[in-house]
Structures are given as structure tokens and as C-alpha cells.
Design a protein around this motif. Structure first.
Motif, mmCIF file in Angstrom:
data_model
loop_
_atom_site.group_PDB
_atom_site.id
_atom_site.type_symbol
_atom_site.label_atom_id
_atom_site.label_comp_id
_atom_site.label_asym_id
_atom_site.label_seq_id
_atom_site.Cartn_x
_atom_site.Cartn_y
_atom_site.Cartn_z
ATOM 1 N N MET A 255 -2.819 10.592 -7.870
ATOM 2 C CA MET A 255 -3.739 9.507 -8.168
ATOM 3 C C MET A 255 -4.397 9.721 -9.526
ATOM 4 O O MET A 255 -4.674 10.864 -9.902
ATOM 5 N N VAL A 256 -4.618 8.619 -10.229
ATOM 6 C CA VAL A 256 -5.476 8.620 -11.415
ATOM 7 C C VAL A 256 -6.724 7.813 -11.061
ATOM 8 O O VAL A 256 -6.642 6.750 -10.462
ATOM 9 N N LYS A 257 -7.875 8.317 -11.473
ATOM 10 C CA LYS A 257 -9.143 7.695 -11.101
ATOM 11 C C LYS A 257 -10.187 7.976 -12.164
ATOM 12 O O LYS A 257 -10.308 9.131 -12.587
ATOM 13 N N PRO A 258 -10.995 6.991 -12.600
ATOM 14 C CA PRO A 258 -10.892 5.549 -12.350
ATOM 15 C C PRO A 258 -9.611 4.943 -12.916
ATOM 16 O O PRO A 258 -8.815 5.643 -13.535
ATOM 17 N N ALA A 259 -9.475 3.621 -12.757
ATOM 18 C CA ALA A 259 -8.244 2.951 -13.182
ATOM 19 C C ALA A 259 -8.392 2.225 -14.519
ATOM 20 O O ALA A 259 -7.666 2.491 -15.477
ATOM 21 N N LEU A 260 -9.346 1.305 -14.610
ATOM 22 C CA LEU A 260 -9.336 0.351 -15.732
ATOM 23 C C LEU A 260 -9.636 0.980 -17.085
ATOM 24 O O LEU A 260 -9.089 0.564 -18.095
ATOM 25 N N VAL A 289 -17.640 -6.306 -11.882
ATOM 26 C CA VAL A 289 -17.012 -7.622 -11.685
ATOM 27 C C VAL A 289 -17.874 -8.482 -10.766
ATOM 28 O O VAL A 289 -18.126 -9.660 -11.044
ATOM 29 N N LYS A 290 -18.357 -7.876 -9.667
ATOM 30 C CA LYS A 290 -19.169 -8.623 -8.700
ATOM 31 C C LYS A 290 -20.451 -9.152 -9.345
ATOM 32 O O LYS A 290 -20.857 -10.287 -9.101
ATOM 33 N N ALA A 291 -21.096 -8.312 -10.158
ATOM 34 C CA ALA A 291 -22.354 -8.715 -10.781
ATOM 35 C C ALA A 291 -22.130 -9.859 -11.759
ATOM 36 O O ALA A 291 -22.877 -10.846 -11.770
ATOM 37 N N ALA A 292 -21.089 -9.741 -12.562
ATOM 38 C CA ALA A 292 -20.812 -10.806 -13.532
ATOM 39 C C ALA A 292 -20.437 -12.099 -12.814
ATOM 40 O O ALA A 292 -20.873 -13.186 -13.203
ATOM 41 N N ALA A 293 -19.646 -11.967 -11.749
ATOM 42 C CA ALA A 293 -19.227 -13.164 -11.003
ATOM 43 C C ALA A 293 -20.428 -13.831 -10.332
ATOM 44 O O ALA A 293 -20.539 -15.059 -10.328
ATOM 45 N N ALA A 294 -21.347 -13.007 -9.786
ATOM 46 C CA ALA A 294 -22.520 -13.561 -9.104
ATOM 47 C C ALA A 294 -23.395 -14.347 -10.075
ATOM 48 O O ALA A 294 -24.080 -15.290 -9.692
ATOM 49 N N ARG A 302 -9.828 -14.840 -10.957
ATOM 50 C CA ARG A 302 -8.920 -14.596 -12.087
ATOM 51 C C ARG A 302 -9.100 -13.211 -12.673
ATOM 52 O O ARG A 302 -8.144 -12.570 -13.101
ATOM 53 N N ILE A 303 -10.357 -12.742 -12.713
ATOM 54 C CA ILE A 303 -10.608 -11.396 -13.247
ATOM 55 C C ILE A 303 -9.981 -10.334 -12.359
ATOM 56 O O ILE A 303 -9.371 -9.373 -12.842
ATOM 57 N N VAL A 304 -10.136 -10.478 -11.042
ATOM 58 C CA VAL A 304 -9.579 -9.482 -10.122
ATOM 59 C C VAL A 304 -8.060 -9.455 -10.251
ATOM 60 O O VAL A 304 -7.441 -8.384 -10.347
ATOM 61 N N ARG A 305 -7.457 -10.622 -10.293
ATOM 62 C CA ARG A 305 -6.001 -10.673 -10.434
ATOM 63 C C ARG A 305 -5.557 -10.009 -11.740
ATOM 64 O O ARG A 305 -4.635 -9.197 -11.768
ATOM 65 N N GLU A 306 -6.262 -10.329 -12.819
ATOM 66 C CA GLU A 306 -5.898 -9.757 -14.123
ATOM 67 C C GLU A 306 -6.081 -8.237 -14.127
ATOM 68 O O GLU A 306 -5.244 -7.497 -14.654
ATOM 69 N N ASN A 307 -7.172 -7.766 -13.527
ATOM 70 C CA ASN A 307 -7.405 -6.313 -13.469
ATOM 71 C C ASN A 307 -6.321 -5.609 -12.648
ATOM 72 O O ASN A 307 -5.825 -4.551 -13.050
ATOM 73 N N LEU A 308 -5.972 -6.177 -11.502
ATOM 74 C CA LEU A 308 -4.959 -5.529 -10.657
ATOM 75 C C LEU A 308 -3.588 -5.571 -11.335
ATOM 76 O O LEU A 308 -2.808 -4.616 -11.248
ATOM 77 N N ILE A 309 -3.302 -6.650 -12.035
ATOM 78 C CA ILE A 309 -2.044 -6.716 -12.799
ATOM 79 C C ILE A 309 -2.050 -5.639 -13.888
ATOM 80 O O ILE A 309 -1.045 -4.944 -14.101
ATOM 81 N N ARG A 325 -9.832 -7.141 0.260
ATOM 82 C CA ARG A 325 -10.104 -8.178 1.273
ATOM 83 C C ARG A 325 -10.342 -9.540 0.624
ATOM 84 O O ARG A 325 -9.754 -10.546 1.031
ATOM 85 N N ASP A 326 -11.206 -9.585 -0.391
ATOM 86 C CA ASP A 326 -11.494 -10.860 -1.056
ATOM 87 C C ASP A 326 -10.234 -11.426 -1.698
ATOM 88 O O ASP A 326 -9.990 -12.631 -1.661
ATOM 89 N N ALA A 327 -9.446 -10.538 -2.295
ATOM 90 C CA ALA A 327 -8.250 -10.992 -3.022
ATOM 91 C C ALA A 327 -7.240 -11.634 -2.067
ATOM 92 O O ALA A 327 -6.632 -12.651 -2.386
ATOM 93 N N LEU A 328 -7.090 -11.052 -0.873
ATOM 94 C CA LEU A 328 -6.122 -11.604 0.066
ATOM 95 C C LEU A 328 -6.699 -12.799 0.807
ATOM 96 O O LEU A 328 -6.022 -13.811 0.974
ATOM 97 N N GLY A 329 -7.990 -12.688 1.205
ATOM 98 C CA GLY A 329 -8.631 -13.791 1.897
ATOM 99 C C GLY A 329 -8.658 -15.036 1.028
ATOM 100 O O GLY A 329 -8.474 -16.156 1.513
ATOM 101 N N GLY A 330 -8.887 -14.850 -0.253
ATOM 102 C CA GLY A 330 -8.977 -15.979 -1.174
ATOM 103 C C GLY A 330 -7.665 -16.350 -1.812
ATOM 104 O O GLY A 330 -7.604 -17.237 -2.661
ATOM 105 N N LYS A 331 -6.596 -15.662 -1.427
ATOM 106 C CA LYS A 331 -5.258 -15.882 -2.021
ATOM 107 C C LYS A 331 -5.310 -15.820 -3.548
ATOM 108 O O LYS A 331 -4.810 -16.668 -4.253
ATOM 109 N N TRP A 332 -5.970 -14.772 -4.056
ATOM 110 C CA TRP A 332 -6.121 -14.604 -5.498
ATOM 111 C C TRP A 332 -4.898 -13.981 -6.147
ATOM 112 O O TRP A 332 -4.774 -14.013 -7.366
ATOM 113 N N LEU A 333 -4.055 -13.330 -5.356
ATOM 114 C CA LEU A 333 -2.937 -12.608 -5.970
ATOM 115 C C LEU A 333 -1.762 -13.539 -6.259
ATOM 116 O O LEU A 333 -0.936 -13.234 -7.097
#
Ligand code: PBG
Ligand code: ZN
Length: 333
Positions: A255-260, A289-294, A302-309, A325-333
């Protein structure tokens, strides 16, 4: 040679493959796959309970029964793998982190309950580290102010064995002691647990991005910091060294951590080893991401999808993310 018939624009036009969604999908180089996502959870040493974590909106510490229900619901969304972090009983922290090896502790209890409810339908991975269980908050036993590497190895091996005996599929040491993969592997093998794998946090940086996690796990060091054992963010060649060492000690995945903030490191490690590689999209990356989105400053989906990509394109085979969970529940991927 500008814009002549050979060099284009003219014959050669990359834009042709971007003209429609179907064309873009046909030639996309990176694809996100739910089978590659791991959702982290914080487990309370109790049957019930749900304690929201203010710096990680949408994430809560859960009692064992609540955790099982949450993992079952997430499974319906497609989440097949979880990473468990435990909290000790009130007042159980001590200098040696003794409660980390308690077979009735939060993590072994949770592993047994999740496996009883779901069996092979979910992969259970457990974090192995002492910091949530020591009263000083460091990831190992101390000798004076410093972490004593070699005395820590036995405690880590005992903790990992407890998780394996409870039914964990993989154990994931996150302490950054030298030689811990070998110590854990030997401990598992000596107990006959040869089939339980090790996902090593091989390349873990001393990062400010772990802040919200330390609130969640109540694992911040009381004195000093983790720079004596976690990696220096200025180093990338050393990441390859750490990765190769853990592979040689018997890690099954790295594993590498953190990612971004470490996409270059993910790429280097990917190119240097043959083991499957995970990247941890950590708590601070999630919180930002959560704070900026809120605030309405970023489009969360779109940010989550771009980050995961980005993490995937850098070379991660597997992504550990609180966004799962949010990504799959919201069909963001
Ligand atoms: C414990 C551990 C940490 C994380 C995973 N395991 C915190 C730390 O090392 O201080 C961080 C995870 C996150 O920030 O999401 N050693
Ligand atoms: Zn730790």
C-alpha cells in the motif's frame, strides 16, 4: 512545420475519439471497478452505538451489530471489502497497548460477527497497529521518548494473530516498524494460519492528512510526532526500497498512503514490484472534499470520480476510500 498536411490539424485529429460518450468509453484507458474498492470502518467495543465523527461527515464509529447492518447495506451497493479499525474499552489504554491483542476486543468481535452474518460474501481486512491502544498514542512500545522497534514486533504479531483467528481474510500492519511483515508472517505461520494474507502499509508517509482519522480513532500521539517511523514526504526513491523490503518479507499486497499527494510514488512502486498495489485515499483527503462540497465550492460527485480515476491512473490496483458508499449510492463512478 506548423499545421502542414502531415503534422495537422488535418489528417491527425485526436478530437475524433472524443466526439461522443460511447467513443470516449470505448477508448478510455482507466476504468473504475467496484470490485477494487475497500470501505474503512471504525468499530466501538460495544454491541450497539453510532458516534458520528465531526471531521468526517458521513462516517461514524459503530458498535458491532450496527457495523454488521452497515456492511450488509453497503454490500447491496456493491462494496465487497472492508478495512476495520478498533477502539479499546474506556480506560483500557496502557503503555504497552495490551488491549490490542484482546480476543474480545472490538476488532476480533466485529470480524467474527461480520463473518457469521456474511461469510465469504465480504472480504474483511483489519488494521494492525498499537496507536489506538497505547496511552501515549504512539504506534509501538516506547523506550524513553522513542519507539522501540524490535520490542514492538511481538505485540504486532500477537494482534495480527488475534484478528486472523477471528476470521480476517487479510491483516494490514500500519505501524511502519522495520521487520514487522516478517514477524507477523512468522507468527501467523507458526499458528497454522498460512492462508491469511498481509496487506502491508509499506509506504506510509508522516502526513498531516491523517488528522481527522486521529479524531476518529482517538490515536493522536500525546507527545512528539510519528516522523521517527513514518516516511519523510520528501522521499520517493525510499518508497521503492520500503516496498521491495516488504515484498521480500512476505507481504501479499502493498500500500501507498496517502494517495492524492503521492501519485508519483504510486507510479514508482507500481513499476517496481509485481504485487497488487493498494492506495489509501485518507481521512484528510476525504474531509477536504466534503468541506468544499458542503460549501458548494466543488461538485462532490465529479471531484470524487476524478480523484479515484487519478489514483487508479497512477497505478493503484485497489483503492481504500471513505467515499465508497456515497460514490456507489450516488452512481458517481
Ligand atoms: C494507524 C493508522 C493511521 C491511519 C491508518 N492507520 C493514522 C496514523 O498513522 O496516524 C490513517 C488513515 C486515515 O487518515 O484515513 N497507524
Ligand atoms: Zn499507528
Amino acid at each position: 512545420m506548423t499545421h502542414d498536411r502531415v503534422a495537422g490539424p488535418g489528417r491527425i485529429r485526436p478530437r475524433r475519439l472524443r466526439r461522443s460518450a460511447l467513443l470516449r468509453d470505448l477508448v478510455a484507458e482507466t476504468r473504475l471497478d467496484v470490485a477494487r474498492l475497500i470501505m474503512p470502518h471504525f468499530v466501538l467495543p460495544a454491541e450497539g452505538g453510532e458516534e458520528p465523527i465531526p471531521s468526517m461527515p458521513g462516517i461514524a464509529r459503530l458498535g458491532v451489530a450496527d457495523l454488521v447492518r452497515r456492511i450488509e447495506a453497503d454490500r447491496k451497493l456493491g462494496i465487497r471489502a472492508v478495512l476495520l479499525f478498533g477502539l479499546p474499552e474506556e480506560g483500557a489504554k496502557d503503555a504497552a497497548g495490551t488491549s490490542s491483542a484482546d480476543p474480545r476486543g472490538a476488532v476480533p468481535r466485529a470480524v467474527r460477527a461480520v463473518k457469521r452474518a456474511m461469510g465469504a460474501d465480504v472480504l474483511v481486512i483489519t488494521d494492525v497497529c498499537l496507536c489506538a491502544y497505547t496511552d501515549h498514542g504512539h504506534c509501538g512500545l516506547l523506550a524513553g521518548e522513542e519507539v522501540d522497534n524490535d520490542r514492538t514486533l511481538g505485540a504486532l504479531a500477537a494482534m495480527a494473530l488475534g484478528h486472523a483467528e477471528a476470521g480476517a481474510d487479510l491483516v494490514a500492519p500500519s505501524d511502519m516498524m522495520d521487520g514487522r511483515v516478517a514477524a507477523i508472517r512468522d507468527g501467523l505461520d507458526a499458528a497454522g494460519m498460512t492462508g491469511v494474507g498481509i496487506l502491508s502499509y509499506a509506504v506510509k508517509y508522516a502526513s498531516a492528512y491523517y488528522g481527522p482519522f486521529r479524531d476518529a480513532a482517538e490515536s493522536a500521539p500525546r507527545h512528539g510526532d510519528r516522523q521517527g517511523y513514518q516516511m519523510d514526504p520528501r522521499n520517493a526513491v525510499e518508497a521503492v526500497r520500503e516496498a521491495l523490503l516488504d515484498a521480500a518479507e512476505g507481504a501479499d499486497m502493498l500500500m501507498v498512503k496517502p494517495a492524492l499527494a503521492y501519485l508519483d510514488v504510486i507510479r514508482r512502486v507500481r513499476d517496481a514490484t509485481r504485487l497488487p498495489l493498494a492506495a489509501y485515499n485518507v481521512s484528510g483527503e476525504y474531509a477536504a472534499v466534503k468541506a468544499a462540497a458542503a460549501n458548494g465550492w466543488l461538485d462532490e460527485a465529479r471531484i470524487v470520480r476524478e480523484n479515484l480515476i487519478a489514483i487508479s491512473r497512477a497505478g493503484a490496483d485497489v483503492i481504500i476510500t471513505y467515499h465508497a458508499r456515497d460514490a456507489l449510492g450516488g452512481k458517481w463512478l
